[in-house]
Scaffold this motif. Structure first.
Motif, PDB file in Angstrom:
ATOM      1  N   SER A   1       0.847  -1.193   0.000  1.00 36.60           N
ATOM      2  CA  SER A   1       0.000   0.000   0.000  1.00 36.60           C
ATOM      3  C   SER A   1       0.883   1.244   0.000  1.00 36.60           C
ATOM      4  CB  SER A   1      -0.919  -0.005   1.222  1.00 36.60           C
ATOM      5  OG  SER A   1      -0.160  -0.121   2.421  1.00 36.60           O
ATOM      6  N   GLU A   2       0.401   2.292  -0.626  1.00 38.14           N
ATOM      7  CA  GLU A   2       1.198   3.509  -0.733  1.00 38.14           C
ATOM      8  C   GLU A   2       1.456   4.140   0.628  1.00 38.14           C
ATOM      9  OE1 GLU A   2      -0.843   6.064  -3.391  1.00 38.14           O
ATOM     10  OE2 GLU A   2      -0.576   4.763  -5.150  1.00 38.14           O
ATOM     11  N   LYS A   3       0.563   3.919   1.569  1.00 37.78           N
ATOM     12  CA  LYS A   3       0.690   4.484   2.907  1.00 37.78           C
ATOM     13  C   LYS A   3       0.528   3.389   3.953  1.00 37.78           C
ATOM     14  CE  LYS A   3       0.582   8.920   1.528  1.00 37.78           C
ATOM     15  NZ  LYS A   3       1.590   9.961   1.832  1.00 37.78           N
ATOM     16  N   ALA A   4       1.237   3.555   5.046  1.00 34.59           N
ATOM     17  CA  ALA A   4       0.919   2.796   6.249  1.00 34.59           C
ATOM     18  C   ALA A   4      -0.102   3.618   7.019  1.00 34.59           C
ATOM     19  CB  ALA A   4       2.172   2.572   7.088  1.00 34.59           C
ATOM     20  N   ILE A   5      -1.025   2.971   7.687  1.00 31.28           N
ATOM     21  CA  ILE A   5      -2.104   3.716   8.343  1.00 31.28           C
ATOM     22  C   ILE A   5      -2.204   3.335   9.815  1.00 31.28           C
ATOM     23  CG2 ILE A   5      -3.404   3.938   6.199  1.00 31.28           C
ATOM     24  CD1 ILE A   5      -5.275   1.731   7.216  1.00 31.28           C
ATOM     25  N   ILE A   6      -2.694   4.274  10.587  1.00 32.93           N
ATOM     26  CA  ILE A   6      -3.091   4.017  11.968  1.00 32.93           C
ATOM     27  C   ILE A   6      -4.608   3.951  11.968  1.00 32.93           C
ATOM     28  CG2 ILE A   6      -2.976   4.782  14.371  1.00 32.93           C
ATOM     29  CD1 ILE A   6      -0.259   4.087  13.196  1.00 32.93           C
ATOM     30  N   ALA A   7      -5.160   2.773  12.230  1.00 31.92           N
ATOM     31  CA  ALA A   7      -6.596   2.537  12.078  1.00 31.92           C
ATOM     32  C   ALA A   7      -7.161   1.925  13.359  1.00 31.92           C
ATOM     33  CB  ALA A   7      -6.839   1.595  10.903  1.00 31.92           C
ATOM     34  N   PRO A   8      -8.476   2.034  13.561  1.00 32.37           N
ATOM     35  CA  PRO A   8      -9.085   1.349  14.705  1.00 32.37           C
ATOM     36  C   PRO A   8      -8.923  -0.158  14.573  1.00 32.37           C
ATOM     37  CG  PRO A   8     -10.769   2.250  13.224  1.00 32.37           C
ATOM     38  CD  PRO A   8      -9.460   2.789  12.765  1.00 32.37           C
ATOM     39  N   TYR A   9      -8.584  -0.782  15.689  1.00 26.54           N
ATOM     40  CA  TYR A   9      -8.359  -2.231  15.696  1.00 26.54           C
ATOM     41  C   TYR A   9      -8.911  -2.783  17.006  1.00 26.54           C
ATOM     42  CZ  TYR A   9      -5.852  -6.671  16.118  1.00 26.54           C
ATOM     43  OH  TYR A   9      -5.534  -7.990  16.304  1.00 26.54           O
ATOM     44  N   LEU A  10      -9.947  -3.628  16.908  1.00 29.85           N
ATOM     45  CA  LEU A  10     -10.652  -4.132  18.087  1.00 29.85           C
ATOM     46  C   LEU A  10     -11.077  -2.939  18.937  1.00 29.85           C
ATOM     47  CD1 LEU A  10      -8.408  -7.251  18.866  1.00 29.85           C
ATOM     48  CD2 LEU A  10     -10.498  -7.125  17.513  1.00 29.85           C
ATOM     49  N   ASP A  11     -10.687  -2.893  20.206  1.00 25.06           N
ATOM     50  CA  ASP A  11     -11.053  -1.743  21.038  1.00 25.06           C
ATOM     51  C   ASP A  11      -9.877  -0.792  21.226  1.00 25.06           C
ATOM     52  OD1 ASP A  11      -9.573  -3.520  22.508  1.00 25.06           O
ATOM     53  OD2 ASP A  11     -10.728  -3.298  24.365  1.00 25.06           O
ATOM     54  N   ILE A  12      -8.822  -0.982  20.421  1.00 29.21           N
ATOM     55  CA  ILE A  12      -7.662  -0.086  20.457  1.00 29.21           C
ATOM     56  C   ILE A  12      -7.390   0.385  19.023  1.00 29.21           C
ATOM     57  CG2 ILE A  12      -6.626  -1.108  22.530  1.00 29.21           C
ATOM     58  CD1 ILE A  12      -4.856  -2.796  20.700  1.00 29.21           C
ATOM     59  N   ASN A  13      -6.174   0.828  18.765  1.00 29.39           N
ATOM     60  CA  ASN A  13      -5.756   1.196  17.415  1.00 29.39           C
ATOM     61  C   ASN A  13      -4.603   0.300  16.986  1.00 29.39           C
ATOM     62  OD1 ASN A  13      -7.593   3.427  17.290  1.00 29.39           O
ATOM     63  ND2 ASN A  13      -6.160   4.606  18.550  1.00 29.39           N
ATOM     64  N   GLY A  14      -4.332   0.303  15.703  1.00 32.68           N
ATOM     65  CA  GLY A  14      -3.243  -0.528  15.210  1.00 32.68           C
ATOM     66  C   GLY A  14      -2.573   0.090  13.998  1.00 32.68           C
ATOM     67  N   LEU A  15      -1.291  -0.203  13.844  1.00 28.63           N
ATOM     68  CA  LEU A  15      -0.575   0.158  12.624  1.00 28.63           C
ATOM     69  C   LEU A  15      -0.869  -0.916  11.584  1.00 28.63           C
ATOM     70  CD1 LEU A  15       1.742   1.721  11.044  1.00 28.63           C
ATOM     71  CD2 LEU A  15       3.274  -0.032  11.989  1.00 28.63           C
ATOM     72  N   MET A  16      -1.244  -0.492  10.371  1.00 29.51           N
ATOM     73  CA  MET A  16      -1.607  -1.454   9.336  1.00 29.51           C
ATOM     74  C   MET A  16      -0.902  -1.140   8.029  1.00 29.51           C
ATOM     75  SD  MET A  16      -5.698  -2.017  10.026  1.00 29.51           S
ATOM     76  CE  MET A  16      -6.304  -2.294  11.702  1.00 29.51           C
ATOM     77  N   ILE A  17      -0.411  -2.191   7.384  1.00 31.89           N
ATOM     78  CA  ILE A  17       0.230  -2.100   6.068  1.00 31.89           C
ATOM     79  C   ILE A  17      -0.323  -3.247   5.237  1.00 31.89           C
ATOM     80  CG2 ILE A  17       2.402  -2.192   4.791  1.00 31.89           C
ATOM     81  CD1 ILE A  17       3.782  -1.300   7.433  1.00 31.89           C
ATOM     82  N   ARG A  18      -0.831  -2.935   4.062  1.00 33.51           N
ATOM     83  CA  ARG A  18      -1.432  -3.984   3.225  1.00 33.51           C
ATOM     84  C   ARG A  18      -0.500  -4.329   2.072  1.00 33.51           C
ATOM     85  NH1 ARG A  18      -7.734  -3.762   1.568  1.00 33.51           N
ATOM     86  NH2 ARG A  18      -7.098  -2.015   0.235  1.00 33.51           N
ATOM     87  N   LEU A  19      -0.433  -5.596   1.732  1.00 36.07           N
ATOM     88  CA  LEU A  19       0.395  -6.059   0.629  1.00 36.07           C
ATOM     89  C   LEU A  19      -0.306  -7.178  -0.120  1.00 36.07           C
ATOM     90  CD1 LEU A  19       3.057  -8.416   2.097  1.00 36.07           C
ATOM     91  CD2 LEU A  19       1.977  -6.773   3.589  1.00 36.07           C
ATOM     92  N   ALA A  20       0.152  -7.384  -1.373  1.00 34.20           N
ATOM     93  CA  ALA A  20      -0.440  -8.422  -2.214  1.00 34.20           C
ATOM     94  C   ALA A  20       0.604  -8.892  -3.217  1.00 34.20           C
ATOM     95  CB  ALA A  20      -1.673  -7.904  -2.946  1.00 34.20           C
ATOM     96  N   ASN A  21       0.466 -10.142  -3.644  1.00 29.29           N
ATOM     97  CA  ASN A  21       1.352 -10.707  -4.657  1.00 29.29           C
ATOM     98  C   ASN A  21       0.799 -10.366  -6.030  1.00 29.29           C
ATOM     99  OD1 ASN A  21       3.198 -12.216  -6.136  1.00 29.29           O
ATOM    100  ND2 ASN A  21       2.124 -14.155  -5.784  1.00 29.29           N
ATOM    101  N   GLU A  22       1.540  -9.560  -6.802  1.00 28.61           N
ATOM    102  CA  GLU A  22       1.058  -9.118  -8.109  1.00 28.61           C
ATOM    103  C   GLU A  22       1.093 -10.230  -9.145  1.00 28.61           C
ATOM    104  OE1 GLU A  22       1.823  -5.371 -11.175  1.00 28.61           O
ATOM    105  OE2 GLU A  22       3.355  -5.935  -9.713  1.00 28.61           O
ATOM    106  N   LYS A  23       2.035 -11.161  -9.022  1.00 26.97           N
ATOM    107  CA  LYS A  23       2.164 -12.238  -9.987  1.00 26.97           C
ATOM    108  C   LYS A  23       1.101 -13.308  -9.773  1.00 26.97           C
ATOM    109  CE  LYS A  23       7.115 -12.076 -11.134  1.00 26.97           C
ATOM    110  NZ  LYS A  23       8.374 -12.855 -11.143  1.00 26.97           N
ATOM    111  N   SER A  24       0.973 -14.185 -10.773  1.00 22.78           N
ATOM    112  CA  SER A  24       0.017 -15.284 -10.674  1.00 22.78           C
ATOM    113  C   SER A  24       0.632 -16.528 -10.042  1.00 22.78           C
ATOM    114  CB  SER A  24      -0.525 -15.639 -12.067  1.00 22.78           C
ATOM    115  OG  SER A  24      -1.207 -14.543 -12.638  1.00 22.78           O
ATOM    116  N   ASN A  25       1.946 -16.489  -9.764  1.00 22.07           N
ATOM    117  CA  ASN A  25       2.580 -17.645  -9.132  1.00 22.07           C
ATOM    118  C   ASN A  25       2.129 -17.761  -7.677  1.00 22.07           C
ATOM    119  OD1 ASN A  25       4.016 -15.307  -8.385  1.00 22.07           O
ATOM    120  ND2 ASN A  25       5.807 -16.512  -7.864  1.00 22.07           N
ATOM    121  N   GLN A  26       2.333 -18.926  -7.111  1.00 23.32           N
ATOM    122  CA  GLN A  26       1.875 -19.191  -5.764  1.00 23.32           C
ATOM    123  C   GLN A  26       3.026 -19.024  -4.770  1.00 23.32           C
ATOM    124  OE1 GLN A  26      -1.464 -19.723  -5.669  1.00 23.32           O
ATOM    125  NE2 GLN A  26      -1.269 -19.505  -7.885  1.00 23.32           N
TER     126      GLN A  26
END
Length: 316
Positions: free
Chosen positions: A164-189
């Protein structure tokens, strides 16, 4: 006893290999491409050139231009040599087709370099045969090296893990959390994928500014199958080094998040590695990621265009 405690504490100190003196307020530790933001001086010629590594890692377009340029330069060089010693030393030259003496020499060079040897033109005399022999040897050697380079480039595992272009501070359960999203662009496993996040910042210790590193505990640091997107989550509890941090405090300490991902490509059973960093100005507060997986009738659709999509969210 106190000295022993200090030594043990120093042994347990988190460090990424950048050391405590990397305290610049404008230079990041890891570039967005994943390479280390370090330039070296005082290298030996061999270490500085490092030709094989450059030819393996450069872009395909640049590699093609260099390969073609080398081929043309060699043929021009030997073509000039044949032309200078005299076109009469190349038996079988036919001027009825309109080619000049130089281009006859140039194309004979290309036939010799590639060992094609059509047989229409052949060298005559010691000097011409010696030059042709040297060029043929250079051709065999060059194409052997080129074949090895091509194999190395094709066989080198190149992960296409997008962050993800940004790391975010987001609500997580009853607290907050640092979140970074990623994904595999290729079709390989990718299987057995493991991630880690290190938080780095400048701290003043005994009047000296030093770079400190803190490993962040993740909600989940390993997944068996990396089939869809994966959101790395660090819960910001009272024990977290990020507890109480603000955008202003992160900027004041030149904070940076260092993310490393490693796993196995099950197609070739090769290990893959990926790195990314997020500077303080690439961290957003009060956001949450939007879904990027859409279930279809017979499959799951992963929309990589939505990898960085967020919306505002109220922090806890």
């Amino acid at each position: 006893m106190k000295k022993i405690d200090l030594v043990e504490k120093e042994k347990q100190r988190e460090d990424t290999g950048f050391g405590t003196t990397a305290t610049s307020t404008s230079a990041r530790l890891v570039n967005n491409e994943g390479n280390f933001n370090v330039k070296k001086i005082g290298q030996s010629f061999e270490a500085r050139v490092n030709l094989y590594h450059k030819l393996i890692t450069m872009s395909w377009a640049k590699f093609a231009v260099i390969s073609l340029g080398f081929y043309l330069v060699v043929n021009l060089t030997f073509g000039i040599l044949y032309y200078l010693i005299g076109i009469e030393n190349l038996m079988g030259v036919n001027k009825d087709h309109g080619l000049s003496d130089f281009w006859e020499a140039f194309f004979f060079s290309s036939q010799t370099l590639t060992t094609v040897g059509y047989g229409r033109v052949s060298p005559v005399g010691y000097v011409t045969n010696i030059i042709a022999s040297v060029e043929a040897f250079l051709g065999l050697l060059s194409f052997s090296i080129l074949t090895g380079l091509l194999y190395g480039r094709f066989s080198k595992p190149i992960p296409r893990i997008r962050y993800s272009e940004k790391a975010i501070i987001a609500p997580y359960l009853d607290i907050n959390g640092l979140m970074i999203r990623l994904a595999n662009e290729k079709s390989n496993q990718l299987i057995n994928v493991e991630a880690s996040v290190i938080f780095s910042r400048n701290e003043t210790i005994d009047g000296v500014v030093k770079r400190k590193y803190y490993g962040l505990d993740l909600e989940r640091s390993k997944v068996k199958f990396f089939a869809m997107s994966w959101t790395l989550v660090h819960p910001i509890t009272e024990k977290s080094v990020l507890f109480g941090e603000t955008m202003e405090s992160l900027q004041a300490s030149d904070a940076e998040m260092l993310v490393t991902v490693e796993g196995t490509n099950d197609t070739f059973a090769d290990p893959i590695y990926s790195r990314r960093s997020f500077l303080y100005n690439e961290i957003e507060f009060g956001k949450k990621f939007l879904p990027m997986t859409v279930p279809q009738e017979d499959y799951y659709l992963l929309d990589l265009n939505k990898l960085s999509d967020t919306e505002n969210a109220k922090l806890n």
